[in-house]
Scaffold this motif. Structure first.
Motif, short mmCIF file in Angstrom:
data_model
loop_
_atom_site.label_atom_id
_atom_site.label_comp_id
_atom_site.label_asym_id
_atom_site.label_seq_id
_atom_site.Cartn_x
_atom_site.Cartn_y
_atom_site.Cartn_z
N GLU A 1 -33.27 38.25 -63.05
CA GLU A 1 -33.37 39.17 -64.19
C GLU A 1 -34.54 38.84 -65.11
O GLU A 1 -35.15 39.75 -65.68
N ILE A 2 -34.86 37.56 -65.25
CA ILE A 2 -35.94 37.18 -66.16
C ILE A 2 -37.29 37.57 -65.56
O ILE A 2 -38.16 38.10 -66.26
N ALA A 3 -37.48 37.35 -64.28
CA ALA A 3 -38.73 37.79 -63.63
C ALA A 3 -38.91 39.29 -63.79
O ALA A 3 -40.02 39.76 -64.07
N LYS A 4 -37.83 40.03 -63.63
CA LYS A 4 -37.91 41.48 -63.80
C LYS A 4 -38.23 41.85 -65.25
O LYS A 4 -39.03 42.75 -65.50
N ALA A 5 -37.63 41.16 -66.21
CA ALA A 5 -37.89 41.44 -67.62
C ALA A 5 -39.34 41.18 -67.99
O ALA A 5 -39.91 41.87 -68.84
N TYR A 6 -39.96 40.18 -67.35
CA TYR A 6 -41.36 39.84 -67.61
C TYR A 6 -42.32 40.63 -66.71
O TYR A 6 -43.52 40.48 -66.83
N ASP A 7 -41.78 41.42 -65.80
CA ASP A 7 -42.58 42.15 -64.82
C ASP A 7 -43.44 41.19 -64.01
O ASP A 7 -44.58 41.49 -63.66
N ALA A 8 -42.89 40.00 -63.74
CA ALA A 8 -43.61 39.00 -62.95
C ALA A 8 -43.71 39.50 -61.51
O ALA A 8 -42.80 40.14 -60.99
N ALA A 9 -44.82 39.21 -60.88
CA ALA A 9 -45.06 39.69 -59.53
C ALA A 9 -45.38 38.57 -58.55
O ALA A 9 -45.07 38.67 -57.38
N CYS A 10 -46.03 37.51 -59.04
CA CYS A 10 -46.54 36.50 -58.13
C CYS A 10 -46.33 35.11 -58.71
O CYS A 10 -45.93 34.94 -59.85
N THR A 11 -46.60 34.13 -57.87
CA THR A 11 -46.58 32.74 -58.31
C THR A 11 -47.95 32.15 -58.00
O THR A 11 -48.41 32.26 -56.86
N PRO A 12 -48.62 31.62 -59.01
CA PRO A 12 -48.22 31.55 -60.42
C PRO A 12 -48.49 32.85 -61.18
O PRO A 12 -49.45 33.55 -60.88
N ASP A 13 -47.64 33.15 -62.13
CA ASP A 13 -47.82 34.27 -63.04
C ASP A 13 -47.69 33.68 -64.44
O ASP A 13 -46.65 33.09 -64.77
N ILE A 14 -48.73 33.79 -65.24
CA ILE A 14 -48.84 33.07 -66.52
C ILE A 14 -48.84 34.04 -67.69
O ILE A 14 -49.57 35.03 -67.70
N TYR A 15 -48.02 33.72 -68.72
CA TYR A 15 -47.91 34.51 -69.95
C TYR A 15 -48.04 33.57 -71.14
O TYR A 15 -47.34 32.57 -71.21
N PHE A 16 -48.90 33.92 -72.09
CA PHE A 16 -49.07 33.12 -73.30
C PHE A 16 -48.72 33.99 -74.50
O PHE A 16 -49.34 35.02 -74.75
N PHE A 17 -47.70 33.55 -75.25
CA PHE A 17 -47.22 34.25 -76.44
C PHE A 17 -47.58 33.44 -77.68
O PHE A 17 -47.54 32.20 -77.66
N ASN A 18 -47.89 34.14 -78.77
CA ASN A 18 -48.17 33.44 -80.03
C ASN A 18 -46.86 32.95 -80.65
O ASN A 18 -45.79 33.11 -80.08
N GLU A 19 -46.96 32.36 -81.82
CA GLU A 19 -45.79 31.78 -82.48
C GLU A 19 -44.75 32.84 -82.88
O GLU A 19 -43.59 32.52 -83.11
N ASP A 20 -45.16 34.11 -82.92
CA ASP A 20 -44.22 35.20 -83.18
C ASP A 20 -43.67 35.79 -81.88
O ASP A 20 -43.02 36.84 -81.90
N LYS A 21 -43.98 35.13 -80.77
CA LYS A 21 -43.52 35.52 -79.43
C LYS A 21 -44.08 36.88 -79.00
O LYS A 21 -43.45 37.64 -78.28
N LYS A 22 -45.31 37.17 -79.42
CA LYS A 22 -46.03 38.37 -78.99
C LYS A 22 -47.07 37.94 -77.93
O LYS A 22 -47.80 36.95 -78.12
N LEU A 23 -47.14 38.69 -76.84
CA LEU A 23 -48.04 38.36 -75.75
C LEU A 23 -49.49 38.50 -76.18
O LEU A 23 -49.91 39.55 -76.67
N ILE A 24 -50.27 37.41 -75.99
CA ILE A 24 -51.68 37.45 -76.33
C ILE A 24 -52.59 37.15 -75.13
O ILE A 24 -53.79 37.40 -75.18
N TYR A 25 -52.02 36.60 -74.06
CA TYR A 25 -52.79 36.36 -72.84
C TYR A 25 -51.84 36.41 -71.66
O TYR A 25 -50.74 35.89 -71.71
N ARG A 26 -52.30 37.05 -70.60
CA ARG A 26 -51.62 37.00 -69.32
C ARG A 26 -52.70 37.08 -68.28
O ARG A 26 -53.64 37.85 -68.38
#
Length: 185
Positions: free
Chosen positions: A112-137
């Motif tokens: 469920e978490i991979a689906k929530a993040y729309d993850a597709a591959c390994t490695p799949d990297i997401y960087f969120f700021n301190e407010d948990k907003k995506l700033i890099y993928r």
């Protein structure tokens, strides 16, 4: 080994909540209770993917370097462990210990978490700021198994440094590439 790019979740997306078991300690890692001073890196990885094996030491080095700068790291394995037993929680413990992971390694058994993040591959990297907003993928660097590009983590390091230094992220971000997440039927 089929090369698959990440889906590139829209920048500004709020980090989807997760509460997953960390395989070494069997404790629950809950997004709401993580100490996130300067940001959070969520990494979808696994034990057997050659692309992950290739960059595991780079991820460990980056996590160690940036932990002192207030960046929190969490790794998640969402592969189907029944079809791919090399990605079982027991094997995850071995992989994390062998690579001396300084971050939690969590199992997303129902995917469920991979689906929530729309993850597709390994490695799949997401960087969120301190407010948990995506700033890099995107990618860690240009290195892939079999090519001569340096395993220096330049793309991820640059994103982390830019955030710590109060600079805007680059508009153009290269997708990560790797093996597909092994979905359950």
């Amino acid at each position: 080994m089929a090369l698959l790019p990440s889906n590139m979740m829209p920048l500004g997306t709020q980090a989807p909540h997760f509460a997953l078991t960390e395989v070494r300690t069997e404790s629950i890692i809950d997004l709401n209770y993580l100490a996130i001073e300067n940001g959070l890196v969520v990494m979808f990885i696994c034990n057997h993917c050659p692309y992950v094996v290739h960059v595991a030491d780079t991820l460990v080095n980056i996590a160690r370097e940036f932990a002192d700068k207030g960046i929190t790291f969490v790794a998640i394995n969402s592969n189907d462990a029944e079809t791919y037993p090399e990605d079982s929680p027991e094997k995850m413990v071995e992989f994390a210990n062998n690579n001396e992971f300084p971050f939690p390694y969590c199992f997303d058994e129902n995917q469920e978490i991979a689906k929530a993040y729309d993850a597709a591959c390994t490695p799949d990297i997401y960087f969120f700021n301190e407010d948990k907003k995506l700033i890099y993928r995107g990618q860690i660097d240009d290195s892939r198994p079999g090519n001569e590009a340096p395993k220096d983590g330049k793309d991820l390091r640059e994103a982390l440094d830019r955030h710590i230094n109060g600079e805007n992220q680059k508009n153009e971000q290269k997708p990560s590439t790797g093996c597909s997440i092994k979905w359950k039927n």
